[in-house]
Design a protein around this motif. Structure first.
Motif, short mmCIF file in Angstrom:
data_model
loop_
_atom_site.label_atom_id
_atom_site.label_comp_id
_atom_site.label_asym_id
_atom_site.label_seq_id
_atom_site.Cartn_x
_atom_site.Cartn_y
_atom_site.Cartn_z
N VAL A 100 0.95 -1.17 -0.11
CA VAL A 100 0.10 -0.09 0.09
C VAL A 100 0.79 1.30 -0.16
CG1 VAL A 100 -1.71 1.38 1.55
CG2 VAL A 100 -1.97 -1.09 1.02
N LEU A 101 2.03 1.30 0.75
CA LEU A 101 2.95 2.45 0.76
C LEU A 101 3.58 2.57 -0.71
CD1 LEU A 101 4.75 2.06 4.17
CD2 LEU A 101 3.00 3.84 3.26
N ASP A 102 3.52 1.38 -1.23
CA ASP A 102 4.26 1.52 -2.86
C ASP A 102 2.91 2.28 -3.68
OD1 ASP A 102 6.38 1.17 -4.74
OD2 ASP A 102 5.13 -0.42 -5.60
N TRP A 103 1.89 1.79 -3.33
CA TRP A 103 0.79 2.52 -4.23
C TRP A 103 0.78 3.96 -3.89
CZ3 TRP A 103 -3.62 -1.40 -2.83
CH2 TRP A 103 -3.47 -2.65 -3.57
N VAL A 104 0.66 4.33 -2.87
CA VAL A 104 0.85 5.91 -2.44
C VAL A 104 1.83 6.40 -2.98
CG1 VAL A 104 0.78 7.34 -0.47
CG2 VAL A 104 -0.57 5.23 -0.30
N HIS A 105 3.24 5.99 -2.72
CA HIS A 105 4.19 6.97 -3.26
C HIS A 105 4.27 6.77 -4.65
CE1 HIS A 105 8.57 8.15 -3.49
NE2 HIS A 105 8.60 6.88 -4.21
N SER A 106 3.91 5.64 -5.28
CA SER A 106 4.01 5.73 -6.88
C SER A 106 2.88 6.52 -7.36
CB SER A 106 3.95 4.33 -7.58
OG SER A 106 2.54 3.89 -7.18
N SER A 107 1.68 6.68 -6.68
CA SER A 107 0.68 7.63 -7.43
C SER A 107 1.10 9.11 -6.98
CB SER A 107 -0.68 7.17 -6.55
OG SER A 107 -0.63 7.36 -5.28
N SER A 108 1.55 9.19 -5.98
CA SER A 108 2.06 10.80 -5.68
C SER A 108 3.19 11.01 -6.63
CB SER A 108 2.49 10.78 -4.36
OG SER A 108 3.69 10.19 -3.90
#
Length: 107
Positions: A94-102
């Motif tokens: 989930v942190l990877d999702w948040v980081h990649s989307s930001s």
């Protein structure tokens, strides 16, 4: 397994099924690539199959041994480690999702 002392209820069964379907629909809507879905499913299913379910089934099915036996303590430790691994893996995904989307402008 969620309600061991209660009789089967269609209403409860339908509510749990609708909750699972709604969760899957939200994943499909909000997750951008299939790679992320496979990562999420792999992290949760693999940990469940390798760590959590065998230990939980052992603790549930073997009633002759006391809870303080080495086998049951080992199964409990395995269960707890599995839960921590799954939470850690899913958190990193989930942190990877948040980081990649930001980093891609949020879209």
């Amino acid at each position: 397994m969620l309600f061991p002392g209660r009789d089967f209820s269609w209403l409860r069964h339908v509510i749990i099924a609708i909750g699972l379907i709604a969760f899957n629909d939200l994943l499909v809507i909000f997750v951008p690539t299939i790679r992320d879905i496979f990562g999420f499913i792999g992290a949760s299913a693999a940990t469940m199959l390798i760590f959590i379910l065998p230990a939980a089934f052992y603790l549930r099915l073997v009633k002759k041994e006391p809870l303080r036996s080495p086998q049951k303590i080992g199964a409990l430790v395995f269960l707890i480690i599995g839960i921590f691994f799954m939470m850690g893996s899913l958190t990193l995904i989930v942190l990877d999702w948040v980081h990649s989307s930001s980093s891609h402008g949020g879209h």
